[in-house]
Design a protein around this motif. Structure first.
Motif, PDB file in Angstrom:
ATOM      1  N   THR A 147       0.838  -1.195   0.000  1.00 44.76           N
ATOM      2  CA  THR A 147       0.000   0.000   0.000  1.00 44.76           C
ATOM      3  C   THR A 147       0.873   1.246   0.000  1.00 44.76           C
ATOM      4  N   LEU A 148       0.610   2.131  -0.956  1.00 45.17           N
ATOM      5  CA  LEU A 148       1.278   3.436  -1.050  1.00 45.17           C
ATOM      6  C   LEU A 148       0.204   4.494  -0.823  1.00 45.17           C
ATOM      7  N   PRO A 149       0.030   4.978   0.410  1.00 48.83           N
ATOM      8  CA  PRO A 149      -1.133   5.803   0.727  1.00 48.83           C
ATOM      9  C   PRO A 149      -1.010   7.264   0.345  1.00 48.83           C
ATOM     10  N   ASP A 150       0.226   7.795   0.284  1.00 41.14           N
ATOM     11  CA  ASP A 150       0.344   9.238   0.102  1.00 41.14           C
ATOM     12  C   ASP A 150       1.414   9.650  -0.903  1.00 41.14           C
ATOM     13  N   GLU A 151       1.871   8.718  -1.739  1.00 39.81           N
ATOM     14  CA  GLU A 151       2.763   9.076  -2.833  1.00 39.81           C
ATOM     15  C   GLU A 151       1.956   9.752  -3.945  1.00 39.81           C
ATOM     16  N   LYS A 152       2.653  10.264  -4.960  1.00 38.34           N
ATOM     17  CA  LYS A 152       1.947  10.908  -6.073  1.00 38.34           C
ATOM     18  C   LYS A 152       0.984   9.931  -6.726  1.00 38.34           C
ATOM     19  N   TYR A 153       1.430   8.692  -6.899  1.00 29.68           N
ATOM     20  CA  TYR A 153       0.571   7.644  -7.450  1.00 29.68           C
ATOM     21  C   TYR A 153       0.342   6.614  -6.343  1.00 29.68           C
ATOM     22  N   THR A 154      -0.859   6.533  -5.874  1.00 29.61           N
ATOM     23  CA  THR A 154      -1.174   5.670  -4.735  1.00 29.61           C
ATOM     24  C   THR A 154      -1.456   4.238  -5.187  1.00 29.61           C
ATOM     25  N   HIS A 183       4.802   7.476   3.060  1.00 31.20           N
ATOM     26  CA  HIS A 183       4.660   6.237   3.810  1.00 31.20           C
ATOM     27  C   HIS A 183       4.359   5.071   2.868  1.00 31.20           C
ATOM     28  N   PHE A 184       4.632   3.858   3.345  1.00 30.54           N
ATOM     29  CA  PHE A 184       4.195   2.660   2.626  1.00 30.54           C
ATOM     30  C   PHE A 184       4.148   1.512   3.608  1.00 30.54           C
ATOM     31  N   SER A 185       3.458   0.458   3.226  1.00 29.01           N
ATOM     32  CA  SER A 185       3.357  -0.731   4.077  1.00 29.01           C
ATOM     33  C   SER A 185       3.136  -1.959   3.208  1.00 29.01           C
ATOM     34  N   PHE A 186       3.476  -3.108   3.761  1.00 29.18           N
ATOM     35  CA  PHE A 186       3.154  -4.377   3.098  1.00 29.18           C
ATOM     36  C   PHE A 186       3.188  -5.479   4.146  1.00 29.18           C
ATOM     37  N   GLU A 187       2.546  -6.604   3.819  1.00 30.84           N
ATOM     38  CA  GLU A 187       2.331  -7.659   4.797  1.00 30.84           C
ATOM     39  C   GLU A 187       3.250  -8.863   4.620  1.00 30.84           C
ATOM     40  N   LYS A 188       3.738  -9.073   3.401  1.00 29.58           N
ATOM     41  CA  LYS A 188       4.566 -10.237   3.144  1.00 29.58           C
ATOM     42  C   LYS A 188       5.496  -9.953   1.980  1.00 29.58           C
ATOM     43  N   GLY A 189       6.749 -10.431   2.081  1.00 27.04           N
ATOM     44  CA  GLY A 189       7.696 -10.270   0.988  1.00 27.04           C
ATOM     45  C   GLY A 189       8.914  -9.475   1.406  1.00 27.04           C
TER      46      GLY A 189
END
Length: 217
Positions: A172-179, A202-208
């Motif tokens: 998830t890219l919540p607040d970059e130019k391209y979300t 910010h960004f987040s991810f659950e696996k990898g």
């Protein structure tokens, strides 16, 4: 307590070096790998440790290396590790919990570049992934395990890329130019040419395992 910085110089082309390396302005402890030893010495920088098989170092250069560097760890030419892996292994062994910045790891041979990008996938480095950075004259590459993160924009960088080196879940890219929301993929994808929307995103991810790249043209 201030985090210790360990810099590793491997043998990639000097044309890919960032300006602050060329000017000898980078602080911290240096580990030189193979040809990196004589290159640092020629710049007036004495590495703490030199490692490698030194197959790309001339005999006359090796004489200087042996004279100037107190700690040299020799490896056979036929070995199971790349030069960059040896450099990181040495940093972990002698300077645990340090931030590890790698220079000379891009440009030149494509197989070397790919080996360096895939280095964080090696199980032996799973506990230090977030300590490793690859830096050249146009890019800074950082590596991440699952979680929620903030990214601070480097003043000279415009572009931002998110590259899942493995399968990824919940990117998830919540607040970059391209979300992007909850992206999943079973194969590597480079979300290239994104940009910061503000100084901290910010960004987040659950696996990898993710590589995040800040770049300039």
């Amino acid at each position: 307590m201030m985090e210790q910085l360990v810099n590793i110089l491997v043998g990639g082309p000097m044309t890919e070096w960032p300006e602050n390396l060329i000017k000898g302005e980078i602080k911290g402890t240096w580990i030189a790998v193979d040809k990196g030893a004589i290159r640092l010495l020629n710049m007036g920088i004495t590495p703490k440790i030199a490692v490698g098989d030194f197959d790309s170092t001339f005999d006359s250069e090796m004489d200087i290396v042996k004279k100037e560097i107190k700690q040299i760890e020799l490896f056979p030419p036929e070995k199971d590790f790349t030069d960059t892996q040896i450099g990181v292994m040495t940093a972990i062994k002698h300077f645990p919990n340090s931030k590890i910045d790698i220079y000379g790891a891009t440009g030149g041979r494509m197989d070397h570049l790919l080996a360096n990008l895939f280095l964080p996938l090696d199980p032996q480095f799973k506990d230090v992934i977030k300590q490793i950075n690859i830096i050249d004259n146009k890019n800074t590459i950082k590596f991440y395990t699952p979680g929620e993160y903030e990214i601070i924009k480097e003043v000279d960088k415009k572009y931002l890329a998110f590259v899942n080196l493995t399968s990824v879940t919940g990117l998830t890219l919540p607040d970059e130019k391209y979300t992007l929301q909850n992206f999943n993929s079973s194969y590597p994808v480079s979300w290239a040419s994104n940009e910061f929307s503000k100084e901290i995103n910010h960004f987040s991810f659950e696996k990898g395992i993710m590589a995040v790249i800040q770049s300039k043209d």
